[in-house]
Design a protein around this motif. Sequence first.
Motif, PDB file in Angstrom:
ATOM      1  N   ALA A   1     -14.345 -50.992  19.561  1.00  0.00           N
ATOM      2  CA  ALA A   1     -15.092 -50.729  20.795  1.00  0.00           C
ATOM      3  C   ALA A   1     -14.409 -51.380  21.995  1.00  0.00           C
ATOM      4  O   ALA A   1     -14.288 -50.772  23.059  1.00  0.00           O
ATOM      5  CB  ALA A   1     -16.521 -51.236  20.659  1.00  0.00           C
ATOM      6  N   TYR A   2     -13.960 -52.629  21.841  1.00  0.00           N
ATOM      7  CA  TYR A   2     -13.238 -53.299  22.929  1.00  0.00           C
ATOM      8  C   TYR A   2     -11.952 -52.551  23.270  1.00  0.00           C
ATOM      9  O   TYR A   2     -11.620 -52.341  24.430  1.00  0.00           O
ATOM     10  CB  TYR A   2     -12.912 -54.754  22.569  1.00  0.00           C
ATOM     11  N   GLN A   3     -11.216 -52.138  22.233  1.00  0.00           N
ATOM     12  CA  GLN A   3      -9.966 -51.414  22.462  1.00  0.00           C
ATOM     13  C   GLN A   3     -10.217 -50.103  23.186  1.00  0.00           C
ATOM     14  O   GLN A   3      -9.470 -49.723  24.091  1.00  0.00           O
ATOM     15  CB  GLN A   3      -9.253 -51.153  21.140  1.00  0.00           C
ATOM     16  N   LYS A   4     -11.286 -49.411  22.813  1.00  0.00           N
ATOM     17  CA  LYS A   4     -11.618 -48.134  23.435  1.00  0.00           C
ATOM     18  C   LYS A   4     -11.965 -48.336  24.915  1.00  0.00           C
ATOM     19  O   LYS A   4     -11.534 -47.562  25.777  1.00  0.00           O
ATOM     20  CB  LYS A   4     -12.791 -47.489  22.693  1.00  0.00           C
ATOM     21  N   MET A   5     -12.747 -49.391  25.214  1.00  0.00           N
ATOM     22  CA  MET A   5     -13.095 -49.665  26.613  1.00  0.00           C
ATOM     23  C   MET A   5     -11.854 -50.011  27.421  1.00  0.00           C
ATOM     24  O   MET A   5     -11.684 -49.534  28.543  1.00  0.00           O
ATOM     25  CB  MET A   5     -14.102 -50.829  26.701  1.00  0.00           C
TER      26      MET A   5
ATOM     27  N   ALA B   1     -11.517 -54.946  33.712  1.00  0.00           N
ATOM     28  CA  ALA B   1     -10.774 -55.133  32.465  1.00  0.00           C
ATOM     29  C   ALA B   1     -10.586 -56.619  32.167  1.00  0.00           C
ATOM     30  O   ALA B   1     -10.720 -57.048  31.010  1.00  0.00           O
ATOM     31  CB  ALA B   1      -9.418 -54.429  32.546  1.00  0.00           C
ATOM     32  N   GLU B   2     -10.301 -57.407  33.194  1.00  0.00           N
ATOM     33  CA  GLU B   2     -10.149 -58.852  32.998  1.00  0.00           C
ATOM     34  C   GLU B   2     -11.462 -59.480  32.544  1.00  0.00           C
ATOM     35  O   GLU B   2     -11.467 -60.356  31.673  1.00  0.00           O
ATOM     36  CB  GLU B   2      -9.657 -59.509  34.287  1.00  0.00           C
ATOM     37  N   ARG B   3     -12.563 -59.026  33.107  1.00  0.00           N
ATOM     38  CA  ARG B   3     -13.880 -59.547  32.692  1.00  0.00           C
ATOM     39  C   ARG B   3     -14.180 -59.188  31.242  1.00  0.00           C
ATOM     40  O   ARG B   3     -14.688 -60.005  30.477  1.00  0.00           O
ATOM     41  CB  ARG B   3     -14.975 -58.995  33.595  1.00  0.00           C
ATOM     42  N   ILE B   4     -13.866 -57.969  30.863  1.00  0.00           N
ATOM     43  CA  ILE B   4     -14.099 -57.550  29.475  1.00  0.00           C
ATOM     44  C   ILE B   4     -13.242 -58.380  28.532  1.00  0.00           C
ATOM     45  O   ILE B   4     -13.708 -58.803  27.469  1.00  0.00           O
ATOM     46  CB  ILE B   4     -13.831 -56.040  29.305  1.00  0.00           C
TER      47      ILE B   4
ATOM     48  N   VAL C   1     -14.921 -61.721  28.072  1.00  0.00           N
ATOM     49  CA  VAL C   1     -16.083 -61.612  27.193  1.00  0.00           C
ATOM     50  C   VAL C   1     -15.623 -61.457  25.747  1.00  0.00           C
ATOM     51  O   VAL C   1     -16.165 -62.095  24.839  1.00  0.00           O
ATOM     52  CB  VAL C   1     -16.983 -60.433  27.613  1.00  0.00           C
ATOM     53  N   ALA C   2     -14.616 -60.631  25.537  1.00  0.00           N
ATOM     54  CA  ALA C   2     -14.113 -60.405  24.182  1.00  0.00           C
ATOM     55  C   ALA C   2     -13.546 -61.690  23.586  1.00  0.00           C
ATOM     56  O   ALA C   2     -13.728 -61.967  22.399  1.00  0.00           O
ATOM     57  CB  ALA C   2     -13.050 -59.316  24.197  1.00  0.00           C
ATOM     58  N   ALA C   3     -12.879 -62.484  24.406  1.00  0.00           N
ATOM     59  CA  ALA C   3     -12.272 -63.724  23.920  1.00  0.00           C
ATOM     60  C   ALA C   3     -13.321 -64.772  23.563  1.00  0.00           C
ATOM     61  O   ALA C   3     -13.100 -65.601  22.679  1.00  0.00           O
ATOM     62  CB  ALA C   3     -11.320 -64.283  24.971  1.00  0.00           C
ATOM     63  N   THR C   4     -14.465 -64.733  24.243  1.00  0.00           N
ATOM     64  CA  THR C   4     -15.486 -65.746  23.993  1.00  0.00           C
ATOM     65  C   THR C   4     -16.593 -65.247  23.063  1.00  0.00           C
ATOM     66  O   THR C   4     -17.482 -66.014  22.716  1.00  0.00           O
ATOM     67  CB  THR C   4     -16.134 -66.211  25.315  1.00  0.00           C
TER      68      THR C   4
END
Length: 65
Positions: free
Chosen positions: A10-14, A48-51, A54-57
Amino acid sequence: MKVENNEAAAYQKMMAGLRHAQEGAMELAIHRSDNRFRIISEQLKVSAERINMVAATAPSRLVRV
């Protein structure tokens, strides 16, 4: 629309969608000489930077089988 039960996918798709939209906005900014598309491209970059943050945390979910 294909929906998967996979958080990483899902993260990769976004991120792929945002990159694609960002590139399109920059191309329109160049072709139309319109700064509004350049601004949109920068806003998409910030999203994209915000996502990524979020993904990293995001806590890893452990699934026991």
